[in-house]
Design a protein around this motif. Structure first.
Motif, PDB file in Angstrom:
ATOM      1  N   MET A   1     -76.972  87.203 -50.626  1.00 26.48           N
ATOM      2  CA  MET A   1     -77.820  88.367 -50.850  1.00 26.48           C
ATOM      3  C   MET A   1     -77.646  88.825 -52.290  1.00 26.48           C
ATOM      4  O   MET A   1     -76.557  89.199 -52.716  1.00 26.48           O
ATOM      5  N   THR A   2     -78.732  88.802 -53.041  1.00 20.88           N
ATOM      6  CA  THR A   2     -78.675  89.255 -54.424  1.00 20.88           C
ATOM      7  C   THR A   2     -78.652  90.780 -54.475  1.00 20.88           C
ATOM      8  O   THR A   2     -79.260  91.457 -53.632  1.00 20.88           O
ATOM      9  N   ASP A   3     -77.955  91.321 -55.455  1.00 19.97           N
ATOM     10  CA  ASP A   3     -77.852  92.776 -55.634  1.00 19.97           C
ATOM     11  C   ASP A   3     -77.344  93.462 -54.367  1.00 19.97           C
ATOM     12  O   ASP A   3     -77.842  94.528 -53.977  1.00 19.97           O
ATOM     13  N   LYS A   4     -76.366  92.857 -53.742  1.00 20.54           N
ATOM     14  CA  LYS A   4     -75.829  93.421 -52.495  1.00 20.54           C
ATOM     15  C   LYS A   4     -75.054  94.700 -52.795  1.00 20.54           C
ATOM     16  O   LYS A   4     -74.160  94.703 -53.654  1.00 20.54           O
ATOM     17  N   PRO A   5     -75.351  95.798 -52.090  1.00 16.57           N
ATOM     18  CA  PRO A   5     -74.581  97.035 -52.282  1.00 16.57           C
ATOM     19  C   PRO A   5     -73.109  96.833 -51.927  1.00 16.57           C
ATOM     20  O   PRO A   5     -72.763  95.993 -51.088  1.00 16.57           O
ATOM     21  N   GLU A   6     -72.233  97.629 -52.546  1.00 16.22           N
ATOM     22  CA  GLU A   6     -70.794  97.465 -52.349  1.00 16.22           C
ATOM     23  C   GLU A   6     -70.360  97.786 -50.922  1.00 16.22           C
ATOM     24  O   GLU A   6     -69.331  97.283 -50.455  1.00 16.22           O
ATOM     25  N   ASN A   7     -71.109  98.629 -50.226  1.00 18.79           N
ATOM     26  CA  ASN A   7     -70.723  99.025 -48.868  1.00 18.79           C
ATOM     27  C   ASN A   7     -71.289  98.102 -47.791  1.00 18.79           C
ATOM     28  O   ASN A   7     -71.229  98.415 -46.594  1.00 18.79           O
ATOM     29  N   VAL A   8     -71.845  96.965 -48.189  1.00 21.42           N
ATOM     30  CA  VAL A   8     -72.494  96.042 -47.251  1.00 21.42           C
ATOM     31  C   VAL A   8     -71.682  94.762 -47.115  1.00 21.42           C
ATOM     32  O   VAL A   8     -71.282  94.158 -48.117  1.00 21.42           O
ATOM     33  N   MET A   9     -71.442  94.334 -45.859  1.00 20.09           N
ATOM     34  CA  MET A   9     -70.879  93.018 -45.561  1.00 20.09           C
ATOM     35  C   MET A   9     -71.962  92.200 -44.872  1.00 20.09           C
ATOM     36  O   MET A   9     -72.546  92.647 -43.881  1.00 20.09           O
ATOM     37  N   THR A  10     -72.244  91.019 -45.369  1.00 18.35           N
ATOM     38  CA  THR A  10     -73.265  90.156 -44.776  1.00 18.35           C
ATOM     39  C   THR A  10     -72.616  88.962 -44.086  1.00 18.35           C
ATOM     40  O   THR A  10     -71.587  88.451 -44.524  1.00 18.35           O
ATOM     41  N   ARG A  11     -73.242  88.556 -43.010  1.00 19.03           N
ATOM     42  CA  ARG A  11     -72.829  87.355 -42.281  1.00 19.03           C
ATOM     43  C   ARG A  11     -74.096  86.687 -41.743  1.00 19.03           C
ATOM     44  O   ARG A  11     -75.073  87.368 -41.398  1.00 19.03           O
ATOM     45  N   LYS A  12     -74.075  85.359 -41.652  1.00 14.58           N
ATOM     46  CA  LYS A  12     -75.214  84.650 -41.072  1.00 14.58           C
ATOM     47  C   LYS A  12     -75.321  84.914 -39.572  1.00 14.58           C
ATOM     48  O   LYS A  12     -76.404  84.795 -38.989  1.00 14.58           O
ATOM     49  N   TRP A  13     -74.224  85.246 -38.958  1.00 18.76           N
ATOM     50  CA  TRP A  13     -74.222  85.572 -37.530  1.00 18.76           C
ATOM     51  C   TRP A  13     -73.183  86.656 -37.286  1.00 18.76           C
ATOM     52  O   TRP A  13     -72.100  86.651 -37.893  1.00 18.76           O
ATOM     53  N   LEU A  14     -73.512  87.597 -36.424  1.00 20.10           N
ATOM     54  CA  LEU A  14     -72.593  88.693 -36.100  1.00 20.10           C
ATOM     55  C   LEU A  14     -72.455  88.796 -34.588  1.00 20.10           C
ATOM     56  O   LEU A  14     -73.448  88.678 -33.851  1.00 20.10           O
ATOM     57  N   PRO A  15     -71.229  89.030 -34.088  1.00 16.21           N
ATOM     58  CA  PRO A  15     -71.028  89.225 -32.645  1.00 16.21           C
ATOM     59  C   PRO A  15     -71.527  90.619 -32.237  1.00 16.21           C
ATOM     60  O   PRO A  15     -70.747  91.563 -32.112  1.00 16.21           O
ATOM     61  N   GLN A  16     -72.822  90.724 -32.059  1.00 17.36           N
ATOM     62  CA  GLN A  16     -73.500  92.010 -31.875  1.00 17.36           C
ATOM     63  C   GLN A  16     -72.893  92.849 -30.751  1.00 17.36           C
ATOM     64  O   GLN A  16     -72.574  94.031 -30.947  1.00 17.36           O
ATOM     65  N   ARG A  17     -72.735  92.251 -29.593  1.00 21.17           N
ATOM     66  CA  ARG A  17     -72.209  92.979 -28.439  1.00 21.17           C
ATOM     67  C   ARG A  17     -70.790  93.494 -28.715  1.00 21.17           C
ATOM     68  O   ARG A  17     -70.474  94.651 -28.426  1.00 21.17           O
ATOM     69  N   ASP A  18     -69.957  92.666 -29.323  1.00 21.94           N
ATOM     70  CA  ASP A  18     -68.570  93.036 -29.566  1.00 21.94           C
ATOM     71  C   ASP A  18     -68.460  94.134 -30.624  1.00 21.94           C
ATOM     72  O   ASP A  18     -67.568  94.981 -30.556  1.00 21.94           O
ATOM     73  N   ILE A  19     -69.385  94.130 -31.591  1.00 21.85           N
ATOM     74  CA  ILE A  19     -69.365  95.164 -32.637  1.00 21.85           C
ATOM     75  C   ILE A  19     -69.830  96.501 -32.088  1.00 21.85           C
ATOM     76  O   ILE A  19     -69.238  97.555 -32.369  1.00 21.85           O
ATOM     77  N   LEU A  20     -70.906  96.492 -31.274  1.00 21.20           N
ATOM     78  CA  LEU A  20     -71.496  97.745 -30.794  1.00 21.20           C
ATOM     79  C   LEU A  20     -70.527  98.584 -29.961  1.00 21.20           C
ATOM     80  O   LEU A  20     -70.619  99.815 -29.964  1.00 21.20           O
ATOM     81  N   VAL A  21     -69.633  97.946 -29.232  1.00 17.74           N
ATOM     82  CA  VAL A  21     -68.726  98.708 -28.371  1.00 17.74           C
ATOM     83  C   VAL A  21     -67.576  99.329 -29.151  1.00 17.74           C
ATOM     84  O   VAL A  21     -66.801 100.114 -28.585  1.00 17.74           O
ATOM     85  N   HIS A  22     -67.441  99.021 -30.442  1.00 14.54           N
ATOM     86  CA  HIS A  22     -66.372  99.633 -31.225  1.00 14.54           C
ATOM     87  C   HIS A  22     -66.712 101.106 -31.462  1.00 14.54           C
ATOM     88  O   HIS A  22     -67.839 101.443 -31.854  1.00 14.54           O
ATOM     89  N   PRO A  23     -65.773 102.015 -31.264  1.00 13.16           N
ATOM     90  CA  PRO A  23     -66.083 103.458 -31.366  1.00 13.16           C
ATOM     91  C   PRO A  23     -66.453 103.927 -32.768  1.00 13.16           C
ATOM     92  O   PRO A  23     -66.977 105.038 -32.923  1.00 13.16           O
ATOM     93  N   ASN A  24     -66.215 103.115 -33.783  1.00 17.53           N
ATOM     94  CA  ASN A  24     -66.532 103.544 -35.143  1.00 17.53           C
ATOM     95  C   ASN A  24     -67.950 103.149 -35.567  1.00 17.53           C
ATOM     96  O   ASN A  24     -68.353 103.412 -36.692  1.00 17.53           O
ATOM     97  N   VAL A  25     -68.712 102.519 -34.678  1.00 14.88           N
ATOM     98  CA  VAL A  25     -70.102 102.169 -34.972  1.00 14.88           C
ATOM     99  C   VAL A  25     -70.980 103.386 -34.678  1.00 14.88           C
ATOM    100  O   VAL A  25     -70.985 103.912 -33.567  1.00 14.88           O
TER     101      VAL A  25
END
Length: 393
Positions: free
Chosen positions: A206-230
């Motif tokens: 990702m060009t010009d990626k903001p500093e607060n952004v982490m990119t991945r080609k694939w993300l474990p969506q279900r596992d991330i959503l259940v984290h209380p900090n989301v």
């Protein structure tokens, strides 16, 4: 249908097949030719529908078309038919899609088998209330499994975010890297100004990626959503993602694209846990305002938690429901008592046209008899007296 004939010729020994199989489970297609496999195997038929069904599928599966006056079409962009325009448009959309299906889909070669049971990937926590037959079992969220531990780098990124994390993904439907440049720029500029960290599914660098952004080609969506900090889920409104975020109790910023997605997001908006935006017209200010509104207004988070509680409050899990009702159908030899009697009616009987015709005929005959009797009575009572003859006559 040709494939079904090759796989299961009509000469199949039903008795032998029934001894080998207990039930035939399939997804209904444009027509019902696949259902004849249940007849040739001599077993009950069970349908699975992965998304809110289209009108003709409901008619095929239940014998009842959805009422266009109060049941929103799956392709509509609203969840409640609360205005005349919405009801009018819904009726038109219903009629148009049924007409297209009738014109484009070939007729079945032999009488189809009607299902004993239908599993539908919906749930009343995110769908407006409506009448349903007893052989329809809602199993929304059946794909949900126990969350797995997050990868170390993603977990550290989430837990190291003092203001929380936003999950941003369009799943496999749209590659964010293929969006027009002005839309990608609007996303980057808006995300760079929020205090939250962003987990973004992005293909390639990702060009010009903001500093607060982490990119991945694939993300474990279900596992991330259940984290209380989301704190927020930005998505396109696919049915699987909808139930994952509802289960996790996370509010949504939706960019619905096609098919059932506008209606799915509309249901979440109606539940008070989402805002819907148009992807092709979004700009930095609109996106930034929507993100800040959802995160800073506790109403959205509170409503998401309420919807999650309703979603989880059931006597058994979706998977347990599938097991129980499938075994029920097998135990009761296809459970014919669950099928609607509408299957035994012709189209004119279902819509009571024969009854209306009988009533109208009776009324017409009664009015005609009354008219004739009144005419006769009038002639008898008001019969003109004969004119007296003149002297000359």
């Amino acid at each position: 249908c040709d494939i079904m004939d090759r796989l299961l010729p009509r000469s199949t020994d039903a008795a032998a097949a029934a001894a080998a199989y207990d039930v035939f489970v399939t997804e209904p297609l444009s027509n019902e030719c696949v259902s004849v496999a249940a007849r040739r195997l001599g077993v009950p038929l069970v349908y699975t529908i992965p998304a809110p069904p289209l009108p003709w599928i409901e008619t095929i599966a239940f014998g009842h078309p959805p009422h266009p006056g109060h049941v929103p079409h799956v392709l509509s962009a609203y969840s409640v038919l609360d205005t005349f325009y919405r009801r009018l448009r819904n009726v038109g959309l219903h009629a148009y899609t049924v007409y297209l299906h009738h014109r484009l889909v070939a007729a079945d070669r032999e009488p189809p088998v009607k299902p004993s049971l239908v599993f539908v990937n919906t749930h009343y926590a995110t769908e407006p209330s409506r009448p349903v037959p007893v052989n329809r079992v809602n199993v929304g969220g059946v794909h949900l499994k126990r969350p797995d531990p997050l990868p170390t780098d993603i977990l550290e990124f989430i837990e190291g975010a003092p203001h929380g994390v936003i999950l941003f993904t369009f799943g496999t439907v749209v590659a964010i890297s293929t969006l027009p440049d002005h839309i990608q720029k609007a996303f980057k500029d808006a995300l760079a100004e929020v205090p939250q960290r962003i987990l973004l599914k992005h293909e390639g660098e990702m060009t010009d990626k903001p500093e607060n952004v982490m990119t991945r080609k694939w993300l474990p969506q279900r596992d991330i959503l259940v984290h209380p900090n989301v704190k927020l889920f930005i998505c396109h409104g696919g049915i699987s993602g909808v139930y994952e975020t509802v289960d996790a109790g996370v509010p949504v910023l939706g960019f619905p694209l096609f098919y059932d997605q506008p209606r799915n997001i509309a249901n979440l908006v109606d539940a008070g846990m989402a805002i819907s935006l148009d992807l092709m017209s979004v700009d930095k200010d609109t996106l930034l305002n929507a993100i800040n509104t959802i995160i800073n207004d506790e109403t959205y988070s509170r409503n998401a938690k309420i919807t999650s509680e309703r979603f989880k409050d059931r006597p058994m899990s979706p998977a347990e429901s599938v097991v129980y009702w499938t075994e029920y159908v097998i135990r009761h030899k296809g459970a014919p008592h669950l099928k609607s009697q509408a299957f035994n009616l012709t189209w004119y009987q279902y819509y009571l046209l024969d009854v209306f015709a009988a009533v109208l005929s009776t009324v017409f005959i009664a009015l005609y008899v009354i008219y004739k009797m009144s005419k006769c009575f009038y002639r008898c009572v008001f019969k003109p007296s004969p004119k007296p003859k003149s002297k000359r006559e």
